[in-house]
Design a protein around this motif. Structure first.
Motif, PDB file in Angstrom:
ATOM      1  N   ASN A 180      10.916  -2.342  -7.513  1.00  0.00           N
ATOM      2  CA  ASN A 180      11.125  -1.463  -6.353  1.00  0.00           C
ATOM      3  C   ASN A 180       9.822  -1.167  -5.620  1.00  0.00           C
ATOM      4  O   ASN A 180       9.838  -0.867  -4.430  1.00  0.00           O
ATOM      5  CB  ASN A 180      11.783  -0.148  -6.770  1.00  0.00           C
ATOM      6  N   ASN A 181       8.698  -1.224  -6.321  1.00  0.00           N
ATOM      7  CA  ASN A 181       7.391  -0.976  -5.700  1.00  0.00           C
ATOM      8  C   ASN A 181       6.767  -2.230  -5.104  1.00  0.00           C
ATOM      9  O   ASN A 181       5.665  -2.171  -4.564  1.00  0.00           O
ATOM     10  CB  ASN A 181       6.425  -0.359  -6.720  1.00  0.00           C
ATOM     11  N   GLN A 182       7.449  -3.347  -5.215  1.00  0.00           N
ATOM     12  CA  GLN A 182       6.953  -4.581  -4.624  1.00  0.00           C
ATOM     13  C   GLN A 182       7.212  -4.537  -3.119  1.00  0.00           C
ATOM     14  O   GLN A 182       8.038  -3.761  -2.646  1.00  0.00           O
ATOM     15  CB  GLN A 182       7.659  -5.809  -5.238  1.00  0.00           C
ATOM     16  N   PRO A 183       6.541  -5.386  -2.357  1.00  0.00           N
ATOM     17  CA  PRO A 183       6.737  -5.365  -0.900  1.00  0.00           C
ATOM     18  C   PRO A 183       8.006  -6.096  -0.454  1.00  0.00           C
ATOM     19  O   PRO A 183       8.029  -6.734   0.587  1.00  0.00           O
ATOM     20  CB  PRO A 183       5.479  -6.071  -0.382  1.00  0.00           C
ATOM     21  N   PHE A 184       9.042  -6.007  -1.251  1.00  0.00           N
ATOM     22  CA  PHE A 184      10.337  -6.582  -0.899  1.00  0.00           C
ATOM     23  C   PHE A 184      11.274  -5.440  -0.551  1.00  0.00           C
ATOM     24  O   PHE A 184      11.132  -4.337  -1.074  1.00  0.00           O
ATOM     25  CB  PHE A 184      10.941  -7.367  -2.080  1.00  0.00           C
ATOM     26  N   HIS A 244      -5.349  -9.451  -0.333  1.00  0.00           N
ATOM     27  CA  HIS A 244      -5.161  -8.059   0.095  1.00  0.00           C
ATOM     28  C   HIS A 244      -4.140  -7.926   1.223  1.00  0.00           C
ATOM     29  O   HIS A 244      -4.312  -7.124   2.142  1.00  0.00           O
ATOM     30  CB  HIS A 244      -6.500  -7.428   0.508  1.00  0.00           C
ATOM     31  N   ALA A 245      -3.073  -8.685   1.130  1.00  0.00           N
ATOM     32  CA  ALA A 245      -2.003  -8.599   2.126  1.00  0.00           C
ATOM     33  C   ALA A 245      -1.179  -7.324   1.952  1.00  0.00           C
ATOM     34  O   ALA A 245      -0.524  -6.881   2.887  1.00  0.00           O
ATOM     35  CB  ALA A 245      -1.102  -9.825   2.028  1.00  0.00           C
ATOM     36  N   PHE A 246      -1.235  -6.738   0.765  1.00  0.00           N
ATOM     37  CA  PHE A 246      -0.482  -5.519   0.478  1.00  0.00           C
ATOM     38  C   PHE A 246      -1.455  -4.446  -0.012  1.00  0.00           C
ATOM     39  O   PHE A 246      -2.470  -4.757  -0.615  1.00  0.00           O
ATOM     40  CB  PHE A 246       0.579  -5.771  -0.598  1.00  0.00           C
ATOM     41  N   LYS A 247      -1.102  -3.177   0.231  1.00  0.00           N
ATOM     42  CA  LYS A 247      -1.980  -2.076  -0.175  1.00  0.00           C
ATOM     43  C   LYS A 247      -2.026  -1.917  -1.693  1.00  0.00           C
ATOM     44  O   LYS A 247      -3.075  -1.813  -2.292  1.00  0.00           O
ATOM     45  CB  LYS A 247      -1.518  -0.774   0.468  1.00  0.00           C
ATOM     46  N   TYR A 248      -0.861  -1.855  -2.319  1.00  0.00           N
ATOM     47  CA  TYR A 248      -0.790  -1.624  -3.762  1.00  0.00           C
ATOM     48  C   TYR A 248       0.347  -2.458  -4.314  1.00  0.00           C
ATOM     49  O   TYR A 248       1.458  -2.410  -3.800  1.00  0.00           O
ATOM     50  CB  TYR A 248      -0.539  -0.142  -4.064  1.00  0.00           C
TER      51      TYR A 248
END
Length: 143
Positions: free
Chosen positions: A37-41, A94-98
């Motif tokens: 759920n915390n993934q960028p999907f 670094h395409a995503f913050k976390y």
């Protein structure tokens, strides 16, 4: 004979990887769901991902056990590990913050650069397995 032993070692390593990863995810299933759920999907993908990833890993592991299904399973290993590798590269760029690691067990302790080398190793041995398997002599009993 040497080729056959190397193929068996490669298959065994991949079987261990995929079974370990899938069982680890299932043993900490609630944690795995939270990490997905915390993934960028989009969150609507979560049910599909949390069930399909471990099941695909088990199917590949089973395919690697049997001679008849080993080649498709090696190709599936390349595809799955390449997808994980590409995702790791995107994270390292670094395409995503976390991004939490949704890997199971001790694999989650790796840094992202370590993940990259880990994944590349398994992509490499999967490709080596394919090359060696293609070079195996065809026996009359196998036809």
């Amino acid at each position: 004979m040497k080729r056959k032993i190397i193929i068996e070692i490669i298959s065994s390593l991949l079987i261990l990887l995929f079974l370990y990863a899938s069982v680890s995810k299932w043993l900490a299933f609630k944690v795995f769901i939270g990490e997905i759920n915390n993934q960028p999907f989009p969150n609507w993908m979560t049910p599909y991902l949390v069930w399909s990833i471990p099941i695909i890993e088990v199917i590949i592991a089973i395919g690697l056990i049997f001679e008849r299904t080993r080649m498709p399973a090696l190709y599936a290993s390349v595809v799955l590990m390449s997808a994980f590798t590409i995702y790791t590269i995107v994270i390292l760029m670094h395409a995503f913050k976390y991004i939490p690691c949704s890997c199971g067990g001790v694999i989650r302790k790796l840094t992202w650069p370590q993940h990259l080398f880990f994944n590349l190793f398994f992509v490499g041995i999967s490709l080596l397995g394919i090359v060696l398997k293609k070079r195996e002599p065809v026996h009359a009993a196998d036809v």
